[in-house]
Design an enzyme around this catalytic site. Structure first.
Site, short mmCIF file in Angstrom:
data_model
loop_
_atom_site.label_atom_id
_atom_site.label_comp_id
_atom_site.label_asym_id
_atom_site.label_seq_id
_atom_site.Cartn_x
_atom_site.Cartn_y
_atom_site.Cartn_z
N THR A 57 33.58 36.81 34.46
CA THR A 57 33.94 35.44 35.58
C THR A 57 33.43 35.83 37.32
O THR A 57 33.22 36.59 37.78
CB THR A 57 35.45 34.51 35.31
OG1 THR A 57 35.86 35.56 36.36
CG2 THR A 57 35.44 34.24 34.42
N THR A 100 27.36 35.79 39.81
CA THR A 100 26.26 35.79 40.04
C THR A 100 26.15 36.47 40.73
O THR A 100 24.16 36.80 41.27
CB THR A 100 25.58 34.03 40.19
OG1 THR A 100 26.66 34.03 41.10
CG2 THR A 100 26.50 33.43 38.72
N GLY A 130 30.52 41.30 40.21
CA GLY A 130 30.33 40.60 38.97
C GLY A 130 29.69 40.48 38.25
O GLY A 130 28.88 40.58 36.87
N TYR A 185 45.11 36.24 50.89
CA TYR A 185 43.82 37.28 49.41
C TYR A 185 44.91 38.08 49.27
O TYR A 185 44.62 38.09 48.07
CB TYR A 185 43.32 37.85 50.61
CG TYR A 185 41.91 38.23 50.00
CD1 TYR A 185 41.15 38.01 48.84
CD2 TYR A 185 41.89 39.82 49.42
CE1 TYR A 185 40.12 38.79 48.07
CE2 TYR A 185 41.27 40.49 49.01
CZ TYR A 185 40.15 40.54 47.75
OH TYR A 185 39.54 41.02 47.82
#
Length: 264
Positions: free
Chosen positions: A13, A16, A20, A154
């Site tokens: 996931t 792009t 990842g 976060y």
């Protein structure tokens, strides 16, 4: 050691760009068929084109979907019903003063960083358990242990991800499905590079100097004393996805350059 993931399907996931994409590339190079996800078809198509250039004979498909929503996760599940390897990498981060961070921001971070992983793992882990083989990875962060004052919201999500990872590993006790959390440190991802470029411009210094200043000011305990490259994180993720890592589960595996000053 030769890692061969031929015949395995991997869903990565948020793949792009950055960490990842590096993970997707590493898994594809090891022979896995890879599913790349991103929020826009344009970004997914660009990543698939890059992967075809970077990895000869790469077997990859893409799904454009917003995994920060239950509907988006369901759409991915409907498009890709089964997977041998799930890497829960999608996430968001941004510095924000604790007193100025509103409820909507806290909820958005939780939905993207935590609930996407929960929803997808809940689906794919069932199939893995039935086949008695699978690999699930949660991309956490050194910020789960070393909560940054500029990004408490976060750090909270990354600590939650690590907890889910450990708990799911225990749920799958006695199977050949492993579940682990990966804890990167500051990494030269697309978003971090953009942040460094902005800081360099504001301070009228080079990007390299901005990176050094960031480490000096924000992560002074770093042993490597630099940003990591996405491929350095991906290398660990590919190993954890392999057959060779069959006894590694329920772990929080650090690739953060020694920032967290503990041995446990």
């Amino acid at each position: 050691m030769h890692i061969d993931l031929t015949g395995k399907r991997a869903v990565v996931t948020g793949s792009t760009a950055g960490i990842g994409y590096a993970i997707a590339k590493g898994l594809a190079a090891a022979g896995a068929s890879v599913v790349i996800t991103g929020r826009s078809k344009e970004r997914v198509d660009q990543a698939l084109a890059a992967l075809s250039r970077d990895v000869s004979n790469a077997n990859a498909t893409g799904v454009a979907v917003d995994l920060g929503t239950a509907d988006g996760c369901q759409k991915l599940i409907e498009r890709v019903t089964d997977a041998d390897i799930l890497v829960n990498n999608v996430g968001t981060f941004e510095p924000s003063d604790f007193f100025a961070t509103d409820d909507d921001t806290w909820q958005r971070f939780f939905d993207v960083n935590v609930m996407s992983a929960v929803r997808l793992s809940r689906h794919y882990a069932k199939e893995m358990r039935e086949r008695d083989w699978g690999r699930i990875e949660f991309i956490s962060s050194e910020s789960a242990l070393n909560i940054p004052t500029e990004m408490v919201h976060y750090g909270m999500t990354k600590a939650a991800v690590q907890s889910v990872s450990r708990g799911l590993a225990k749920v799958l006790t006695g199977t050949n499905v492993t579940v682990n959390a990966i804890l990167p440190g500051p990494t030269r991802s697309e978003s971090v590079k953009k942040m460094m470029e902005e800081q360099a411009q504001e301070a009228c210094i080079s990007v390299a100097e901005a990176e050094k200043r960031f480490i000096d000011d924000n992560r002074p305990s770093s042993i490597i004393h630099r940003l990591a490259d996405p491929e350095e994180v991906a290398n660990l993720c590919v190993y954890v996805a392999s057959e060779q890592a069959s006894a590694t589960t329920g772990a929080a595996l650090r690739v953060e350059g020694g920032i967290v000053d503990t041995m446990a």
